[in-house]
Design an enzyme around this catalytic site. Structure first.
Site, PDB file in Angstrom:
ATOM      1  N   TYR A 192       7.054  19.477 -17.481  1.00 52.94           N
ATOM      2  CA  TYR A 192       8.423  19.157 -17.097  1.00 52.94           C
ATOM      3  C   TYR A 192       8.330  17.774 -16.451  1.00 52.94           C
ATOM      4  O   TYR A 192       7.543  17.580 -15.516  1.00 52.94           O
ATOM      5  CB  TYR A 192       8.993  20.147 -16.071  1.00 52.94           C
ATOM      6  CG  TYR A 192       8.910  21.602 -16.467  1.00 52.94           C
ATOM      7  CD1 TYR A 192       9.314  22.031 -17.719  1.00 52.94           C
ATOM      8  CD2 TYR A 192       8.440  22.538 -15.553  1.00 52.94           C
ATOM      9  CE1 TYR A 192       9.243  23.372 -18.055  1.00 52.94           C
ATOM     10  CE2 TYR A 192       8.375  23.877 -15.876  1.00 52.94           C
ATOM     11  CZ  TYR A 192       8.776  24.295 -17.133  1.00 52.94           C
ATOM     12  OH  TYR A 192       8.701  25.619 -17.466  1.00 52.94           O
ATOM     13  N   CYS A 206       8.447  17.636 -12.609  1.00 50.88           N
ATOM     14  CA  CYS A 206       7.502  18.451 -11.850  1.00 50.88           C
ATOM     15  C   CYS A 206       6.477  17.541 -11.184  1.00 50.88           C
ATOM     16  O   CYS A 206       5.827  16.738 -11.849  1.00 50.88           O
ATOM     17  CB  CYS A 206       6.802  19.443 -12.784  1.00 50.88           C
ATOM     18  SG  CYS A 206       5.304  20.186 -12.100  1.00 50.88           S
ATOM     19  N   PHE A 261       3.535  18.156  -9.992  1.00 49.13           N
ATOM     20  CA  PHE A 261       2.170  18.401 -10.455  1.00 49.13           C
ATOM     21  C   PHE A 261       1.933  17.741 -11.817  1.00 49.13           C
ATOM     22  O   PHE A 261       0.850  17.204 -12.074  1.00 49.13           O
ATOM     23  CB  PHE A 261       1.900  19.908 -10.525  1.00 49.13           C
ATOM     24  CG  PHE A 261       1.977  20.572  -9.187  1.00 49.13           C
ATOM     25  CD1 PHE A 261       0.959  20.423  -8.257  1.00 49.13           C
ATOM     26  CD2 PHE A 261       3.074  21.346  -8.826  1.00 49.13           C
ATOM     27  CE1 PHE A 261       1.030  21.029  -7.010  1.00 49.13           C
ATOM     28  CE2 PHE A 261       3.157  21.955  -7.589  1.00 49.13           C
ATOM     29  CZ  PHE A 261       2.134  21.794  -6.671  1.00 49.13           C
ATOM     30  N   CYS A 262       2.927  17.768 -12.676  1.00 50.06           N
ATOM     31  CA  CYS A 262       2.827  17.071 -13.962  1.00 50.06           C
ATOM     32  C   CYS A 262       2.790  15.562 -13.755  1.00 50.06           C
ATOM     33  O   CYS A 262       2.056  14.846 -14.442  1.00 50.06           O
ATOM     34  CB  CYS A 262       4.011  17.445 -14.858  1.00 50.06           C
ATOM     35  SG  CYS A 262       4.141  19.211 -15.235  1.00 50.06           S
TER      36      CYS A 262
END
Length: 372
Positions: free
Chosen positions: A104, A107, A109-110
Site C-alpha cells: 500500500y 503504509c 512499513f512499505c
C-alpha cells in the site's frame, strides 16, 4: 472502513504486544524460516493457548533464542565457504535479483522498504494491493504488506516484515551470500502474550549477518552498528505509532488523509467514495483510542515534535546523517516512516515546528541521486 484504514496506516500494527510489553509488528511463520508459504495470521489459535500463556510464551522465547544461535553459527561456516567460491568476475549482485514489491503506497512499513530499495538502486516492480479485496496477494497465506518476492536464478523467495526484508537484502549486497541461505538466519518464533493472542517475531531482524571484516568495512566500529540497530527498532516501536493519531487528529485532517489515500491507493470508484467519507469518520474515532493506548499527550503533535527533535539530537551536528557521510539503515527507516505524511497538515507542521527538515531534505536528495 476501519479495516481499510488499518491496512493503509499502522493501526493494525499497534495491536501487537510483547510478553508484558510492546513489540514491533508480529508476522505468521513460513515454511522457509518465516518467508515462503506463510501459515497465515488469521487462523484459529493453537491448542497450546489453552494452557498457561506466560509459560508457553517463555518456552517459545527460549526456543527462538536457541534457533537464532544455531542459525548464526551455521552462517559463519557457510559464509566462509561461499566467499572462497565466489569468482572475481561475478555479475553485480543487484542485477541478479528480480524484485516485486506488494504494497500500500501510504503504509509506512512499505515506504521504509521503498526508501531502502531506491537508495541502493535495486530495480523493482510495484504491485499496489487493493486494501479491501487484496486479490493481488491471494497467492500468499500471509495477508499483510509489504511482501517482497525475490527471484534469484531458479530460486524464488517470499520475504515479509519490512525490517527483515531490509536486513536480508543488505546482508545479500554486502556479503554476496545466496538470498535463499540468508533468509534462514531470521527464523520466526511464536509466543502467546498476556492477552492470549498468538504473536510471531523474527530473531535477529535488525542484525546484518556479516563477518568481522565485512562489518568493520561497513560500520567502522561496534558503536555505529549498535546505534543503527537501536534507532531502526525505535522507528518500528515508537515513531510509526505516531502517524495515525496525527494524520487523523481532527475530522478535517482525517478527511484530507483519506482523500490522499484514495488518490494514491488502488480503489474502485465506489470503494473510493465510501472509503473517503466513512473511513475518515471511523479513523477519527479510532485515532482517539490509539492516543490512549500509546499514552500520548492531549495534543499528539507534541509527541511527533518530540520524536523528531530526539532523532535530530541523536544524529548530532557533526555529521549529515546517522550513517556519517551517507544514510544508513536507521536514516532510511526514519525517513520512510515520515515520508507517508507528505502533503498532509501533520507533515507541514512537523517541518515547521522541529529541526528535522535539513536532515530530511538531505536524505531525500541522497535517494534521488542514487545511481540508477
Amino acid at each position: 472502513m476501519a479495516q481499510v484504514a488499518r491496512a493503509l496506516w499502522p493501526v493494525r500494527y499497534a495491536l501487537a504486544w510483547r510478553l508484558g510489553g510492546r513489540l514491533p509488528p508480529g508476522l505468521p511463520a513460513h515454511s522457509r524460516a518465516g518467508f515462503a508459504g506463510a501459515a497465515g495470521g488469521r487462523g484459529p489459535a493453537a491448542t497450546a493457548r489453552k494452557g498457561s500463556p506466560r509459560l508457553l510464551g517463555a518456552a517459545a522465547l527460549a526456543l527462538g533464542g536457541v534457533l537464532g544461535l544455531y542459525h548464526t553459527a551455521r552462517w559463519h561456516l557457510r559464509a566462509q565457504h561461499l566467499r572462497a567460491q565466489c569468482p572475481a568476475a561475478q555479475l553485480s549482485l543487484s542485477s541478479r535479483l528480480q524484485l516485486t514489491l506488494y504494497q500500500y503506497k501510504t503504509c509506512p512499513f512499505c515506504s521504509k522498504v521503498r526508501a531502502f530499495l531506491d537508495f541502493h538502486a535495486l530495480p523493482y516492480q510495484v504491485v499496489e494491493v487493493n486494501p479491501v479485496r487484496r486479490a493481488e496477494i491471494k497467492f500468499s497465506s500471509y495477508r499483510k504488506v509489504p511482501i517482497l518476492l525475490a527471484q534469484e536464478g531458479e530460486s524464488l523467495q517470499q520475504l515479509n516484515d519490512s525490517s527483515v526484508i531490509i536486513s536480508a537484502l543488505k546482508t545479500y549486497l554486502v556479503s554476496g551470500q545466496p538470498l535463499e541461505d540468508i533468509i534462514t538466519y531470521y527464523p520466526p518464533m511464536k509466543a502467546v502474550n498476556d492477552q492470549g493472542k498468538e504473536v510471531t517475531e523474527f530473531c535477529n531482524k535488525y542484525w546484518l549477518m556479516l563477518d568481522e571484516k565485512e562489518a568493520q568495512h561497513l560500520y567502522g566500529g561496534k558503536e555505529a552498528r549498535t546505534e543503527e540497530m537501536k534507532w531502526r527498532q525505535w522507528a518500528d516501536d515508537w515513531l510509526v505509532h505516531l502517524i495515525s493519531p496525527n494524520v487523523y487528529r481532527t475530522p478535517a485532517e482525517a478527511l484530507a488523509s483519506f482523500d490522499y489515500i484514495v488518490r494514491e491507493g488502488k480503489f474502485g470508484a465506489v470503494e473510493g467514495a465510501v472509503a473517503k467519507y466513512m473511513g475518515a469518520a471511523a479513523m477519527y474515532f479510532i485515532s482517539k483510542r490509539l492516543k490512549s493506548r500509546h499514552h500520548l499527550q492531549d495534543d499528539v503533535r507534541e509527541d511527533l515534535y518530540e520524536a523528531a527533535d530526539k532523532w535530530v539530537a541523536a544524529v548530532g551536528k557533526d555529521r549529515p546523517f546517522m550513517g556519517g557521510q551517507k544514510p544508513n539503515l536507521a536514516d532510511l527507516a526514519v525517513y520512510g516512516v515520515l515520508r507517508v505524511m507528505e502533503g498532509l497538515e501533520a507533515f507541514d507542521d512537523l517541518m515547521r515546528h522541529t529541526r528535522i527538515q535539513p536532515w530530511y531534505l538531505r536524505v531525500e536528495k541522497a535517494i534521488a541521486e542514487a545511481p540508477q
